[in-house]
Write a protein that holds these residues in place. Structure first.
Motif, PDB file in Angstrom:
ATOM      1  N   ASP A   1       0.819  -1.212   0.000  1.00 52.65           N
ATOM      2  CA  ASP A   1       0.000   0.000   0.000  1.00 52.65           C
ATOM      3  C   ASP A   1       0.854   1.265   0.000  1.00 52.65           C
ATOM      4  OD1 ASP A   1      -2.324  -1.368  -0.201  1.00 52.65           O
ATOM      5  OD2 ASP A   1      -2.792  -1.325   1.956  1.00 52.65           O
ATOM      6  N   GLU A   2       1.954   1.215   0.727  1.00 53.73           N
ATOM      7  CA  GLU A   2       2.857   2.378   0.727  1.00 53.73           C
ATOM      8  C   GLU A   2       3.448   2.596  -0.670  1.00 53.73           C
ATOM      9  OE1 GLU A   2       4.429   2.063   5.367  1.00 53.73           O
ATOM     10  OE2 GLU A   2       5.487   1.009   3.780  1.00 53.73           O
TER      11      GLU A   2
ATOM     12  N   GLU B   1       0.853   4.098  -3.044  1.00 54.87           N
ATOM     13  CA  GLU B   1       0.698   5.541  -2.835  1.00 54.87           C
ATOM     14  C   GLU B   1       1.833   6.312  -3.527  1.00 54.87           C
ATOM     15  OE1 GLU B   1       0.747   8.533   0.979  1.00 54.87           O
ATOM     16  OE2 GLU B   1       0.305   6.412   1.317  1.00 54.87           O
TER      17      GLU B   1
ATOM     18  N   ARG C   1       1.577   6.132  -7.419  1.00 56.50           N
ATOM     19  CA  ARG C   1       0.533   7.051  -7.914  1.00 56.50           C
ATOM     20  C   ARG C   1       1.046   8.494  -7.877  1.00 56.50           C
ATOM     21  NH1 ARG C   1      -4.505   4.421  -8.619  1.00 56.50           N
ATOM     22  NH2 ARG C   1      -5.516   6.433  -8.952  1.00 56.50           N
ATOM     23  N   HIS C   2       1.769   8.796  -6.811  1.00 58.79           N
ATOM     24  CA  HIS C   2       2.335  10.143  -6.705  1.00 58.79           C
ATOM     25  C   HIS C   2       3.362  10.398  -7.825  1.00 58.79           C
ATOM     26  CE1 HIS C   2       4.052  13.779  -5.050  1.00 58.79           C
ATOM     27  NE2 HIS C   2       5.248  13.212  -5.091  1.00 58.79           N
TER      28      HIS C   2
END
Lengths: 259, 423
Positions: B342-343, B346, B349-350
């Motif tokens: 999940d990290e 994120e 996506r960034h």
């Protein structure tokens, strides 16, 4: 030391700077690696006894147009045109390092264009047993010590003068290294050895005893290859650009020999 | 978005004291460090990893060209790509790429790429890098003052060789060929395989990509934080030229290490990352700036403007000066993205949105990472990260992706059991 007279001549549509100073018989001089970003004490000494004419080769400080020169023949023709326009036809001609190599080519290929020849540690040869140093694969802080026995001499040659354009000056210095690379990459070997027997002009071969770029042993190769009468003169405490390290000694050797 | 799996093929057994005893990983790296029998295993591991990545569903597998290089064992990426053409089915083959000026005649590239395109059924992405100074000017002896002119001319020749139907004479400054008529011809002939240009941050390259409608790829080893200003400069230039912000105009390289948790990721990926940033990027600065390699316009911009100062992070000289070699700095600097799935989601996506990059090239193997760890990283990313980032940029059409033959029309490859082969 007063400044020389500056002219500009056209080679292939690009400007090339020509310096002129002194009086007496004409002597042409082609600069070494890095070219001549400024007038030097060595040239001044020569100008005491001769009309010294110093054309800048394409891409070296004061001149552009190296980007059109794609092969050795292009260079030869450009240098020949430049010398003729600079008024050096049939004159005594000398050169250092990369400039020396072109001076030798002129004497070999256009024998009538060069009266007597002075070669100061010229490029153009490559001996596997004693290879020249690669001048284009060096850390910045290493270059000065390779070019001159006294690194300060090189540093003051390339240091921007007061009022110099801070953007264009470093680009011009890089361009000089590029122009030398364009003509001599990767080994400095232009097969000049094949043409040395065509040189009939009397030739003075000068070498710094601490040349860390072109091995001093090459002086003998030049002397034995050149058909004309040759003399070798070694300059003590001088590196590759011996004219920067020992301006008086190099000028004296040349002027004595020319008589 | 497209997630592409990139392999550099680093030699994995450089000694611990490599940096102390050897001046450079590139150009004059000593032959005594190369054990061909170990390299046999490395190549086969690396090819297993590429095949495994294809199996895991990455959109493409990517290979590239380096010479005399301890972190890049592919002088000919085409050899690897041709093998991958047989051992993969639907994955795009991104050869990133062939340094055009190094081929004499350059039609060799047109031919070999056409072969790969034919063997693979039209899955080739044709990368045309100028090539690094170390590869081109030093290892391959090319004249730095003519490299770019030769590159552009070779590009024109290759493109014409792909598209011209009749035998033609090519009368270039550097290349003259009386009879250019390549056999085979690429499957992707409308008008030719997609051309991607890996480059530094020069404005000239951006403009050229825009003019030719090619994908620009910024392949930095220093991650998204260092790459941000370059990519912003790229998009600003596209805007100036009236081009849309289609994220598929761009590619970007990013190192990633994913694990169950951030702690586990640190445990798994610290050694290979430090090996890469320490030993693999230990390049002697004397091979960084052959005169003429950087154009005067780029030098001028580099001295003058902030944009180019940012772009300059792409220059080999600046790259060498970055030099973070411990894991904390490597992670803080964004060179390697690590974390739990999940990290990582994120962060990916960034990266994709902040850089506006539709083609993300992932380095999931780096340094001395073992095959087992590489496959773990690759699989976990594919299973837990990929599904949560694939939706990005779905509004945009990727006009620069290969257009292969329909699957039913393609040859069936006998006796090929990829899962067994890869595991």
């Amino acid at each position: 030391m007063s400044e020389p007279q500056t002219l500009t001549v056209d080679v292939n549509g690009f400007p090339c700077r020509v310096w002129r100073k002194g009086s007496g018989p004409v002597l042409g001089w082609l600069a070494g690696f890095g070219g001549l970003p400024r007038w030097t004490p060595f040239l001044d000494r020569l100008a005491e006894k001769r009309s010294v004419i110093v054309p800048s080769l394409p891409g070296f400080p004061g001149a552009t147009g190296h980007t059109l020169l794609d092969n050795h023949l292009d260079w030869i023709v450009a240098v020949r045109g430049l010398l003729a326009k600079a008024g050096l036809d049939g004159a005594d001609l000398g050169g250092a390092s990369v400039g020396g190599s072109f001076a030798a080519e002129m004497a070999a290929i256009f024998p009538a264009s060069v009266k007597r020849l002075v070669l100061l540690a010229p490029f153009g040869l490559f001996d596997e047993k004693d290879p020249p140093t690669d001048p284009w694969a060096q850390r910045n802080d290493n270059v000065a010590g390779l070019m001159c026995a006294d690194p300060e001499k090189w540093k003051s040659l390339v240091a921007p003068p007061e009022g110099a354009n801070s953007i264009e000056w470093p680009i011009e210095m890089t361009r000089a290294a590029e122009a030398a690379a364009r003509a001599f990459w990767p080994l400095g070997n232009t097969q000049l050895a094949k043409r040395l027997p065509l040189i009939e002009a009397p030739t003075l071969i000068v070498w710094g005893d601490q040349d860390r770029i072109q091995p001093p042993s090459y002086a003998k190769t030049f002397a034995s290859g050149i058909k004309g009468k040759t003399i070798i003169k070694t300059i003590p405490k001088a590196g590759h650009l011996a004219d920067l390290d020992q301006p008086d000694a190099v000028a004296e050797a040349i002027l004595d020999w020319l008589g | 978005m497209k997630l592409m799996w990139f392999h550099l093929m680093p030699y994995t057994e450089l000694p611990d004291d490599f940096n102390q005893k050897h001046p450079s990983v590139w150009v004059d790296i000593h032959s005594s460090l190369f054990d061909p029998k170990r390299a046999h295993h490395m190549y086969n591991d690396f090819m297993d990893e590429l095949e495994f990545a294809a199996e895991c569903g990455y959109d493409a597998v990517c290979v590239n060209e380096h010479h005399s290089n301890g972190y890049g064992l592919m002088p000919s990426p085409n050899l690897i790509a041709s093998s991958l053409a047989r051992r993969t089915t639907d994955t795009a083959l991104c050869v990133m790429g062939n340094s055009l000026a190094l081929y004499n005649p350059p039609t060799r590239v047109a031919e070999e790429f056409a072969m790969i395109d034919c063997i693979s059924g039209g899955r080739l992405i044709a990368g045309f890098p100028v090539g690094s100074p170390m590869d081109t000017c030093y290892a391959y002896g090319q004249n730095p003052s003519m490299l770019r002119e030769r590159y552009y001319e070779a590009h024109d020749l290759v493109k014409k060789a792909w598209t011209e139907k009749e035998t033609f004479a090519f009368n270039g400054r550097f290349n003259q060929q009386r009879y250019v008529n390549i056999w085979p011809r690429p499957i992707q002939n409308d008008p030719h395989p997609p051309i991607w240009i890996p480059g530094g941050g020069s404005i000239e390259t951006w403009r050229w990509c825009a003019e030719m409608d090619y994908v620009y790829c910024y392949l930095s080893y220093y991650g998204y934080k260092a790459g941000l200003t370059t990519m912003q400069g790229f998009w600003k230039e596209m805007e100036k030229l009236g081009k849309d912000r289609n994220p598929y105009r761009a590619g970007f390289l990013q190192f990633v290490g994913v694990a169950e948790s951030r702690e586990q990721a640190l445990e798994l990926y610290t050694e290979p990352a430090e090996y890469f940033y320490g030993r693999c990027l230990h390049v002697d600065a004397r091979f960084a700036t052959p005169p003429g390699y950087t154009t005067e316009a780029t030098q001028r911009a580099g001295i003058q403007s902030m944009v180019a100062r940012a772009a300059n992070t792409a220059s080999y000289q600046s790259k060498l000066s970055m030099k973070a070699t411990n894991m904390k700095d490597i992670v803080d600097g964004g060179y390697v993205i690590i974390g739990s799935p999940d990290e990582v989601v994120e962060q990916i996506r960034h990266v994709a949105t902040s850089l506006n990059v539709g083609h993300l090239m992932l380095l999931l193997q780096y340094g001395n990472m073992s095959k087992a760890t590489t496959q773990y990283n690759t699989r976990l990313f594919a299973e837990k990260v990929m599904p949560k980032v694939k939706d990005l940029f779905s509004d945009w059409e990727d006009k620069w992706w290969p257009k292969p033959m329909k699957r039913a029309e393609r040859a069936s490859i006998p006796a090929f059991q990829p899962r067994i082969a890869a595991e």
